[in-house]
Scaffold this motif. Structure first.
Motif, mmCIF file in Angstrom:
data_model
loop_
_atom_site.group_PDB
_atom_site.id
_atom_site.type_symbol
_atom_site.label_atom_id
_atom_site.label_comp_id
_atom_site.label_asym_id
_atom_site.label_seq_id
_atom_site.Cartn_x
_atom_site.Cartn_y
_atom_site.Cartn_z
ATOM 1 N N GLY A 63 12.562 4.320 -9.833
ATOM 2 C CA GLY A 63 12.365 3.707 -8.513
ATOM 3 C C GLY A 63 13.592 3.871 -7.627
ATOM 4 O O GLY A 63 13.478 4.210 -6.445
ATOM 5 N N LEU A 97 9.989 -3.627 -3.378
ATOM 6 C CA LEU A 97 9.617 -4.920 -3.977
ATOM 7 C C LEU A 97 10.139 -4.908 -5.411
ATOM 8 O O LEU A 97 9.727 -4.060 -6.210
ATOM 9 C CB LEU A 97 8.096 -5.130 -3.957
ATOM 10 N N GLU A 98 11.043 -5.814 -5.710
ATOM 11 C CA GLU A 98 11.765 -5.777 -6.992
ATOM 12 C C GLU A 98 11.938 -7.204 -7.520
ATOM 13 O O GLU A 98 12.305 -8.103 -6.780
ATOM 14 C CB GLU A 98 13.118 -5.088 -6.749
ATOM 15 N N ARG A 99 11.679 -7.365 -8.831
ATOM 16 C CA ARG A 99 11.757 -8.692 -9.441
ATOM 17 C C ARG A 99 13.193 -9.208 -9.583
ATOM 18 O O ARG A 99 13.443 -10.402 -9.425
ATOM 19 C CB ARG A 99 11.095 -8.626 -10.823
ATOM 20 N N LYS A 152 19.385 -6.790 -8.655
ATOM 21 C CA LYS A 152 19.121 -5.410 -8.215
ATOM 22 C C LYS A 152 18.815 -5.365 -6.710
ATOM 23 O O LYS A 152 19.189 -4.408 -6.026
ATOM 24 C CB LYS A 152 17.971 -4.802 -9.023
ATOM 25 N N GLY A 156 10.627 -10.160 -5.457
ATOM 26 C CA GLY A 156 9.328 -10.719 -5.794
ATOM 27 C C GLY A 156 8.758 -10.046 -7.021
ATOM 28 O O GLY A 156 9.334 -9.101 -7.553
ATOM 29 N N ALA A 189 7.073 -1.261 -13.893
ATOM 30 C CA ALA A 189 6.319 -1.384 -15.141
ATOM 31 C C ALA A 189 7.259 -1.805 -16.259
ATOM 32 O O ALA A 189 8.484 -1.772 -16.105
ATOM 33 C CB ALA A 189 5.647 -0.052 -15.493
ATOM 34 N N ILE A 203 1.724 -6.633 -15.275
ATOM 35 C CA ILE A 203 2.706 -5.848 -14.515
ATOM 36 C C ILE A 203 2.172 -4.430 -14.275
ATOM 37 O O ILE A 203 2.085 -3.960 -13.131
ATOM 38 C CB ILE A 203 4.067 -5.796 -15.252
ATOM 39 N N THR A 233 3.207 5.624 -10.432
ATOM 40 C CA THR A 233 3.939 6.223 -11.543
ATOM 41 C C THR A 233 3.142 6.038 -12.823
ATOM 42 O O THR A 233 2.844 4.908 -13.227
ATOM 43 C CB THR A 233 5.330 5.583 -11.698
ATOM 44 N N LEU A 234 2.792 7.160 -13.429
ATOM 45 C CA LEU A 234 2.107 7.148 -14.723
ATOM 46 C C LEU A 234 3.152 7.400 -15.803
ATOM 47 O O LEU A 234 4.268 6.915 -15.723
ATOM 48 C CB LEU A 234 0.989 8.201 -14.726
ATOM 49 N N SER A 235 2.802 8.226 -16.784
ATOM 50 C CA SER A 235 3.678 8.503 -17.923
ATOM 51 C C SER A 235 2.974 9.554 -18.751
ATOM 52 O O SER A 235 1.752 9.755 -18.594
ATOM 53 C CB SER A 235 3.835 7.221 -18.739
ATOM 54 N N TYR A 268 1.049 -0.212 -24.074
ATOM 55 C CA TYR A 268 1.563 0.641 -22.987
ATOM 56 C C TYR A 268 0.639 1.821 -22.738
ATOM 57 O O TYR A 268 0.316 2.141 -21.585
ATOM 58 C CB TYR A 268 2.967 1.127 -23.350
ATOM 59 N N MET A 295 12.993 9.286 -19.948
ATOM 60 C CA MET A 295 14.257 9.405 -19.200
ATOM 61 C C MET A 295 15.071 8.129 -19.449
ATOM 62 O O MET A 295 14.530 7.101 -19.859
ATOM 63 C CB MET A 295 13.976 9.576 -17.699
ATOM 64 N N THR A 353 16.620 4.998 -18.322
ATOM 65 C CA THR A 353 16.519 4.023 -17.226
ATOM 66 C C THR A 353 16.755 2.639 -17.822
ATOM 67 O O THR A 353 17.063 2.500 -19.005
ATOM 68 C CB THR A 353 15.109 4.053 -16.583
ATOM 69 N N ASP A 354 16.508 1.635 -17.007
ATOM 70 C CA ASP A 354 16.632 0.249 -17.468
ATOM 71 C C ASP A 354 15.298 -0.277 -18.023
ATOM 72 O O ASP A 354 15.146 -1.478 -18.239
ATOM 73 C CB ASP A 354 17.096 -0.600 -16.269
ATOM 74 N N LEU A 355 14.349 0.633 -18.282
ATOM 75 C CA LEU A 355 12.994 0.230 -18.708
ATOM 76 C C LEU A 355 13.041 -0.683 -19.934
ATOM 77 O O LEU A 355 13.619 -0.351 -20.951
ATOM 78 C CB LEU A 355 12.161 1.481 -19.018
HETATM 79 P P1 NAD Z 1 13.327 0.552 -14.856
HETATM 80 O O1 NAD Z 1 13.244 -0.697 -15.642
HETATM 81 O O2 NAD Z 1 14.683 1.145 -14.658
HETATM 82 O O3 NAD Z 1 12.649 0.337 -13.431
HETATM 83 C C1 NAD Z 1 11.569 -0.538 -13.263
HETATM 84 C C2 NAD Z 1 11.946 -1.621 -12.266
HETATM 85 O O4 NAD Z 1 10.827 -2.483 -12.093
HETATM 86 C C3 NAD Z 1 13.116 -2.493 -12.717
HETATM 87 O O5 NAD Z 1 14.089 -2.537 -11.699
HETATM 88 C C4 NAD Z 1 12.490 -3.851 -12.951
HETATM 89 O O6 NAD Z 1 13.378 -4.919 -12.622
HETATM 90 C C5 NAD Z 1 11.298 -3.817 -12.022
HETATM 91 N N1 NAD Z 1 10.218 -4.716 -12.446
HETATM 92 C C6 NAD Z 1 9.774 -4.928 -13.711
HETATM 93 N N2 NAD Z 1 8.800 -5.831 -13.705
HETATM 94 C C7 NAD Z 1 8.605 -6.204 -12.417
HETATM 95 C C8 NAD Z 1 7.736 -7.114 -11.778
HETATM 96 N N3 NAD Z 1 6.875 -7.849 -12.488
HETATM 97 N N4 NAD Z 1 7.796 -7.232 -10.435
HETATM 98 C C9 NAD Z 1 8.678 -6.509 -9.712
HETATM 99 N N5 NAD Z 1 9.543 -5.634 -10.269
HETATM 100 C C10 NAD Z 1 9.505 -5.497 -11.604
HETATM 101 O O7 NAD Z 1 12.369 1.583 -15.584
HETATM 102 P P2 NAD Z 1 11.837 3.049 -15.153
HETATM 103 O O8 NAD Z 1 11.821 3.831 -16.407
HETATM 104 O O9 NAD Z 1 12.531 3.562 -13.974
HETATM 105 O O10 NAD Z 1 10.306 2.716 -14.797
HETATM 106 C C11 NAD Z 1 9.672 3.189 -13.633
HETATM 107 C C12 NAD Z 1 8.319 3.766 -13.983
HETATM 108 O O11 NAD Z 1 8.481 4.951 -14.781
HETATM 109 C C13 NAD Z 1 7.403 2.848 -14.774
HETATM 110 O O12 NAD Z 1 6.095 2.924 -14.235
HETATM 111 C C14 NAD Z 1 7.441 3.448 -16.175
HETATM 112 O O13 NAD Z 1 6.273 3.148 -16.904
HETATM 113 C C15 NAD Z 1 7.542 4.910 -15.832
HETATM 114 N N6 NAD Z 1 7.986 5.791 -16.913
HETATM 115 C C16 NAD Z 1 9.223 5.647 -17.463
HETATM 116 C C17 NAD Z 1 9.611 6.496 -18.492
HETATM 117 C C18 NAD Z 1 10.970 6.390 -19.146
HETATM 118 O O14 NAD Z 1 11.209 7.062 -20.142
HETATM 119 N N7 NAD Z 1 11.889 5.591 -18.620
HETATM 120 C C19 NAD Z 1 8.743 7.490 -18.947
HETATM 121 C C20 NAD Z 1 7.488 7.619 -18.350
HETATM 122 C C21 NAD Z 1 7.127 6.762 -17.333
#
Ligand code: NAD
Length: 269
Positions: A18, A35-37, A41, A58, A88, A114, A140-142, A155, A187, A189-191
């Motif tokens: 994001g 929009l970020e929880r 951040k 939010g 997600a 979520i 964003t899928l996966s 998931y 990748m 990330t903070d996931l």
């Molecule tokens: P991330 O945690 O770094 O980013 C997700 C952000 O969403 C975080 O900043 C988190 O605080 C916020 N968030 C979480 N729950 C929330 C809520 N209820 N309301 C508002 N904000 C909320 O992780 P990311 O990997 O950047 O994830 C982004 C997308 O990429 C997701 O859809 C994830 O499924 C997808 N994805 C990630 C990977 C991976 O390996 N990281 C792989 C495939 C897909």
């Protein structure tokens, strides 16, 4: 830039993919709201992009927060051209057999709220503005939207559900709004994962390694979040995308053409 004068709202724009999308969309000339929880951040976004990014704190699970985010975006920038559902959580591959029925029960409610309800409510909140602007939605899928073992059943099912949402909304909102998806691979990330599974502080790289991810990908590299942003720009760009709707771009370094015996056929080239 390809997104000059466009206005985008990105959920979960505080980190990872994001945040990379925020930076890329700004570079391409767009105005960006998030929009970020996480309040922390949100504060970082406002500071880092000094007045250029509108951060709305939010929860995507809340109807009111999605409506508030769309209203604040339009109040600030005058319109909305692109809604990106991206926030997600993962499940760290929690498998059916190894997870208690109580955790599956509560974990489903939390993760689906979520990953799936968040996308649905965001789409609903943004729809009227996107009809007005003849804009687009991108979700964003996966790799887990298509294949097994990129997560556990929670998931993987949630990302498959998002595919259904994209197809249905692409139909319902045509001809005014294009609705598409991008499916990245692993990748750094903070996931994190759901609290119901005790995974609220566990990050993806606590259970996956860059080398292991690189090894399974036909293109044989470990992508950075920035390297997934191109397909989003393509889908959001009015000049470049007149014809794609209901499309999922597998931005996964070739997982779909992995060989049965070899990860890639050209390793000797
Ligand atoms: P991330 O945690 O770094 O980013 C997700 C952000 O969403 C975080 O900043 C988190 O605080 C916020 N968030 C979480 N729950 C929330 C809520 N209820 N309301 C508002 N904000 C909320 O992780 P990311 O990997 O950047 O994830 C982004 C997308 O990429 C997701 O859809 C994830 O499924 C997808 N994805 C990630 C990977 C991976 O390996 N990281 C792989 C495939 C897909």
């Amino acid at each position: 830039g390809w997104l000059q004068n466009e206005v985008a709202l990105i959920t979960g724009g505080g980190s990872g993919l994001g945040l990379a999308l925020v930076e890329r969309f700004l570079q391409e000339g767009a105005s960006v709201a998030v929009l970020e929880r996480s309040a922390e951040k949100c504060a970082d976004l406002e500071q880092k992009f000094a007045g250029k990014v509108l951060a709305i704190q939010g929860d995507v699970c809340s109807a009111a927060d999605n409506q508030k985010a769309v209203a604040a975006t339009v109040a600030r920038f005058g319109k909305l051209d692109c809604f990106i559902g991206n926030a997600a959580v993962w499940d760290h591959g929690a498998r059916l057999i190894n997870t208690s029925i109580e955790q599956l029960d509560t974990g489903f409610d939390e993760l689906f709220a979520i990953n799936v309800k968040g996308y649905l409510l965001g789409a609903k909140a943004a729809a009227a503005e996107l009809v007005k602007s003849c804009g687009s939605m991108i979700f964003t899928l996966s790799n887990s939207a298509f294949y097994a073992e990129g997560g556990g059943p929670l998931y993987t099912a949630s990302k498959h559900a998002a595919v259904g949402l994209i197809r249905e909304l692409a139909f319902e909102l045509a001809p005014k709004v294009r609705v598409n998806g991008v499916g990245p691979c692993g990748m750094k990330t903070d996931l994190r994962g759901p609290q119901a599974l005790g995974q609220q502080d566990t990050r993806i790289m606590d259970s996956r390694s860059p080398d292991a991810i690189k090894a399974i990908l036909p293109l044989q590299f470990f992508p950075e979040p920035e390297e997934f942003t191109g397909p989003f720009v393509l889908l959001a760009s009015r000049q470049n995308n007149q014809t794609l709707t209901g499309v999922m771009i597998n931005a996964d370094a070739g997982l779909g053409i992995r060989g049965i015996r070899n990860v890639a056929g050209g390793l000797e080239l």
